[in-house]
Motif scaffolding. Structure first.
Motif, mmCIF file in Angstrom:
data_model
loop_
_atom_site.group_PDB
_atom_site.id
_atom_site.type_symbol
_atom_site.label_atom_id
_atom_site.label_comp_id
_atom_site.label_asym_id
_atom_site.label_seq_id
_atom_site.Cartn_x
_atom_site.Cartn_y
_atom_site.Cartn_z
ATOM 1 N N LEU A 198 10.002 4.547 -4.037
ATOM 2 C CA LEU A 198 8.770 4.291 -4.784
ATOM 3 C C LEU A 198 8.313 2.844 -4.615
ATOM 4 C CD1 LEU A 198 9.644 6.220 -8.061
ATOM 5 C CD2 LEU A 198 7.814 6.816 -6.451
ATOM 6 N N SER A 199 9.260 1.909 -4.629
ATOM 7 C CA SER A 199 8.916 0.499 -4.443
ATOM 8 C C SER A 199 8.338 0.255 -3.059
ATOM 9 C CB SER A 199 10.161 -0.382 -4.660
ATOM 10 O OG SER A 199 10.671 -0.232 -5.967
ATOM 11 N N LEU A 200 8.899 0.914 -2.062
ATOM 12 C CA LEU A 200 8.361 0.768 -0.705
ATOM 13 C C LEU A 200 6.978 1.395 -0.593
ATOM 14 C CD1 LEU A 200 11.279 1.406 1.818
ATOM 15 C CD2 LEU A 200 10.212 -0.758 1.161
ATOM 16 N N GLY A 245 5.042 -6.582 -2.561
ATOM 17 C CA GLY A 245 4.572 -6.480 -1.185
ATOM 18 C C GLY A 245 3.499 -7.497 -0.867
ATOM 19 N N LEU A 246 2.586 -7.723 -1.819
ATOM 20 C CA LEU A 246 1.544 -8.722 -1.623
ATOM 21 C C LEU A 246 2.150 -10.111 -1.442
ATOM 22 C CD1 LEU A 246 -1.547 -9.261 -1.620
ATOM 23 C CD2 LEU A 246 -1.357 -9.652 -4.090
ATOM 24 N N MET A 247 3.119 -10.464 -2.291
ATOM 25 C CA MET A 247 3.775 -11.762 -2.173
ATOM 26 C C MET A 247 4.606 -11.841 -0.896
ATOM 27 S SD MET A 247 4.907 -12.359 -6.140
ATOM 28 C CE MET A 247 5.811 -13.838 -5.744
ATOM 29 N N GLY A 248 5.208 -10.717 -0.511
ATOM 30 C CA GLY A 248 5.977 -10.693 0.723
ATOM 31 C C GLY A 248 5.097 -10.885 1.946
ATOM 32 N N GLY A 249 3.910 -10.285 1.923
ATOM 33 C CA GLY A 249 2.985 -10.479 3.027
ATOM 34 C C GLY A 249 2.496 -11.905 3.134
ATOM 35 N N LEU A 250 2.298 -12.544 1.986
ATOM 36 C CA LEU A 250 1.827 -13.933 1.982
ATOM 37 C C LEU A 250 2.885 -14.901 2.491
ATOM 38 C CD1 LEU A 250 -0.176 -14.196 -1.353
ATOM 39 C CD2 LEU A 250 -0.989 -14.981 0.880
ATOM 40 N N PHE A 251 4.058 -14.903 1.842
ATOM 41 C CA PHE A 251 5.046 -15.950 2.112
ATOM 42 C C PHE A 251 6.465 -15.426 2.310
ATOM 43 C CE2 PHE A 251 1.866 -18.212 -0.645
ATOM 44 C CZ PHE A 251 1.383 -19.058 0.341
ATOM 45 N N ASN A 269 10.482 -4.485 3.749
ATOM 46 C CA ASN A 269 9.256 -5.279 3.701
ATOM 47 C C ASN A 269 9.231 -6.306 4.828
ATOM 48 O OD1 ASN A 269 8.092 -4.031 1.512
ATOM 49 N ND2 ASN A 269 8.745 -5.553 0.014
ATOM 50 N N ALA A 270 10.368 -6.964 5.052
ATOM 51 C CA ALA A 270 10.446 -7.969 6.110
ATOM 52 C C ALA A 270 10.238 -7.344 7.484
ATOM 53 C CB ALA A 270 11.805 -8.680 6.053
ATOM 54 N N LEU A 271 10.837 -6.167 7.699
ATOM 55 C CA LEU A 271 10.685 -5.486 8.985
ATOM 56 C C LEU A 271 9.230 -5.122 9.239
ATOM 57 C CD1 LEU A 271 12.229 -4.357 11.407
ATOM 58 C CD2 LEU A 271 12.485 -2.216 10.145
ATOM 59 N N PHE A 272 8.548 -4.613 8.212
ATOM 60 C CA PHE A 272 7.143 -4.260 8.370
ATOM 61 C C PHE A 272 6.294 -5.506 8.613
ATOM 62 C CE2 PHE A 272 2.934 -3.227 6.453
ATOM 63 C CZ PHE A 272 2.538 -2.307 7.407
ATOM 64 N N ARG A 273 6.612 -6.589 7.911
ATOM 65 C CA ARG A 273 5.851 -7.827 8.099
ATOM 66 C C ARG A 273 6.019 -8.356 9.527
ATOM 67 N NH1 ARG A 273 5.148 -13.124 7.979
ATOM 68 N NH2 ARG A 273 3.621 -14.000 6.508
ATOM 69 N N LEU A 274 7.215 -8.273 10.054
ATOM 70 C CA LEU A 274 7.458 -8.719 11.428
ATOM 71 C C LEU A 274 6.664 -7.876 12.423
ATOM 72 C CD1 LEU A 274 11.308 -9.377 11.325
ATOM 73 C CD2 LEU A 274 9.508 -11.088 11.607
ATOM 74 N N SER A 275 6.550 -6.588 12.159
ATOM 75 C CA SER A 275 5.761 -5.735 13.053
ATOM 76 C C SER A 275 4.283 -6.132 13.016
ATOM 77 C CB SER A 275 5.936 -4.261 12.678
ATOM 78 O OG SER A 275 5.327 -3.974 11.434
#
Length: 251
Positions: free
Chosen positions: A77-79, A143-149, A181-187
């Motif tokens: 659910l978090s993902l 996720g929003l914060m992960g995408g930013l920084f 989240n990190a894996l998706f951001r790297l992609s």
């Protein structure tokens, strides 16, 4: 800071961040990004890539044995809530970074200050598991914060630590969410063409610190209560956030 000195200092910084992350289940991105922004070691957009790479290293080591403790439904659910907003956060980072370095530092500083204040509180435990939508909602903010920084932790940590779940389950689930989240951001970075090869130099420099701290923290955890560990870590984070904000507001 000179490049040679920076690469020498970086493994120590990664060691501290990974140790805190392994013990508590969070704070790797906040610690690293805060100190990087203060020292100017790496431009912030590139630092976020390095943090994502090292987050995966830490997660692989932690979850190699702990993956069975992941709470599957809260994890999924978090993902579901977080992954789409990682893309939005990453797009926002590119816009802000192209407009103003000061605005970028101010945004990061405020994120760190608010996160540290929120995380220093002891969340009130719930008697029952929160409703499904809440995991998606907090996952979206993370996720929003992960995408930013690459700092997805604070909202998810607050929500998960309120749940009537074993501490080990909370920790392993958080690490797994941060890893995906990190894996998706790297992609996203790779697809957008913003990948600079020298980020691998920094990631490789930090790898020994991350690996060593993760092993030591799993083998010999510190003789402090989880609450004391959190208080100490986020008091330091608060000071780093203030140090970022003050020069921008009062140059």
């Amino acid at each position: 800071m000179p490049l040679t000195l920076g690469i020498t200092f970086f493994p120590l910084l990664c060691f501290v961040a990974a140790y805190v992350q392994t013990v508590t289940g969070f704070a790797f991105g906040l610690v690293l990004m805060g100190v990087i922004a203060l020292t100017g070691l790496v431009p912030l957009p590139e630092a976020a890539v390095v943090i994502s790479l090292l987050t995966l290293v830490n997660a692989l080591m932690v979850l190699a044995r702990g993956w069975r403790d992941i709470a599957r439904r809260p994890f999924l659910l978090s993902l579901a809530g977080g992954i789409p907003l990682v893309a939005l956060g990453y797009a926002a980072l590119l816009v802000v970074a192209s407009l103003s370095l000061s605005a970028l530092r101010l945004t990061l500083g405020l994120v760190i200050i608010l996160s540290s204040l929120q995380l220093m509180r002891r969340p009130a435990p719930r008697r029952e598991l929160s409703p499904h939508w809440s995991f998606a909602a907090f996952g979206g903010i993370g996720g929003l914060m992960g995408g930013l920084f690459s700092t997805a932790g604070p909202p998810l940590v607050y929500h998960f630590y309120r749940q009537p779940l074993p501490l080990v389950t909370i920790r392993e689930t958080l690490v797994a969410v941060f890893a995906f989240n990190a894996l998706f951001r790297l992609s996203l970075v790779a697809v957008s063409g913003e990948w600079d090869n020298h980020v691998m130099v920094w990631a490789l420099a930090g790898l020994p610190g991350v690996a060593g701290a993760t092993y030591l923290a799993r083998r010999w955890p510190p003789p402090l209560s989880p609450f004391a560990q959190r208080r100490l870590a986020f008091a330091l984070l608060f000071l780093s956030g203030v140090s970022l904000v003050i020069p921008v507001l009062w140059p």
